[in-house]
Design an enzyme around this catalytic site. Sequence first.
Site, PDB file in Angstrom:
ATOM      1  N   ARG A 143       0.963  -1.007   0.123  1.00 63.32           N
ATOM      2  CA  ARG A 143      -0.022   0.068   0.193  1.00 63.32           C
ATOM      3  C   ARG A 143       0.857   1.143  -0.051  1.00 63.32           C
ATOM      4  O   ARG A 143       1.793   1.337   0.947  1.00 63.32           O
ATOM      5  CB  ARG A 143      -0.896   0.006   1.343  1.00 63.32           C
ATOM      6  CG  ARG A 143      -2.059   1.085   0.876  1.00 63.32           C
ATOM      7  CD  ARG A 143      -2.555   1.433   2.364  1.00 63.32           C
ATOM      8  NE  ARG A 143      -3.269   0.123   2.848  1.00 63.32           N
ATOM      9  CZ  ARG A 143      -4.236   0.517   3.829  1.00 63.32           C
ATOM     10  NH1 ARG A 143      -4.737   1.564   4.369  1.00 63.32           N
ATOM     11  NH2 ARG A 143      -4.892  -0.727   4.455  1.00 63.32           N
TER      12      ARG A 143
ATOM     13  N   THR B  21      -0.835   7.616  -1.208  1.00 67.21           N
ATOM     14  CA  THR B  21      -2.014   7.623  -1.882  1.00 67.21           C
ATOM     15  C   THR B  21      -3.026   6.439  -1.039  1.00 67.21           C
ATOM     16  O   THR B  21      -4.172   6.372  -1.429  1.00 67.21           O
ATOM     17  CB  THR B  21      -1.857   7.286  -3.277  1.00 67.21           C
ATOM     18  OG1 THR B  21      -1.383   5.717  -3.586  1.00 67.21           O
ATOM     19  CG2 THR B  21      -1.024   8.066  -3.852  1.00 67.21           C
TER      20      THR B  21
ATOM     21  N   ASP C 270       1.553 -13.098   9.352  1.00 66.75           N
ATOM     22  CA  ASP C 270       2.335 -13.134  10.868  1.00 66.75           C
ATOM     23  C   ASP C 270       2.078 -14.691  11.496  1.00 66.75           C
ATOM     24  O   ASP C 270       2.782 -15.335  11.753  1.00 66.75           O
ATOM     25  CB  ASP C 270       1.950 -12.212  11.715  1.00 66.75           C
ATOM     26  CG  ASP C 270       2.967 -10.808  11.539  1.00 66.75           C
ATOM     27  OD1 ASP C 270       3.854 -11.026  10.588  1.00 66.75           O
ATOM     28  OD2 ASP C 270       2.408 -10.055  11.977  1.00 66.75           O
TER      29      ASP C 270
END
Length: 211
Positions: free
Chosen positions: A106, A110, A205
């Site tokens: 990501r 933006t 994770d």
Amino acid sequence: MFDSQVHVVTHPLVQHKLTLARSQDTTTDNFRRLVREIAAMLAYEATRDLPTELVDVTTPVAACRMPILAGKKLCLVSILRAGNGMLDGMIDLLPNARVGHIGLYRDPATLEPVEYYFKVPDDMAERLVIVVDPMLATGNSAAAALTHLKRAGATSLKLVNLLAAPEGVRTVRAAHPDVPITLAAIDERLNDHGYIVPGLGDAGDRIFGTK
Ligand code: URA
């Protein structure tokens, strides 16, 4: 609440294993195994409508005509990295499937997904493409992955997730109404950190033991 192309698999085994996976007390090895097992069952459901054709087969007892899979070959595409935790369970059921990978991060400015890795077979137009990612949170990564795959030639796609937030389902259905979604549960909501509530925490994770 959602349209008929959103399939929540309510099978008791799926729900039982998902509940075990949700628990914070579930160890990494058990979490991994549970994700693999649930993924296999989701693959079973997501492939329910695959076409078949009759072929001649001779059993030790008699000759007969029986169904085998027909139509497009399969390609599984994992959204890195947590999607990889679902691959083995699906490949157990679909051993001839090709496997592609998409990496997205990501952009902090933006907040849009940016592709950093994309490797899929050349003949995507000839394949039914099943995109896998355990968590459908905002839906932005899945929607972007589907867009990239369509650009690469894919015309027949499905999305398989373990868990979703309603927001994620809405985003993907709005952006890609042609793509059915199969998943084990749609939870309440996303929290302010983008986690699904109650969810199961960070799937990557927990699969890879990186926490
Ligand atoms: N990704 C995860 O791994 N967990 C969430 O709850 C949301 C996104």
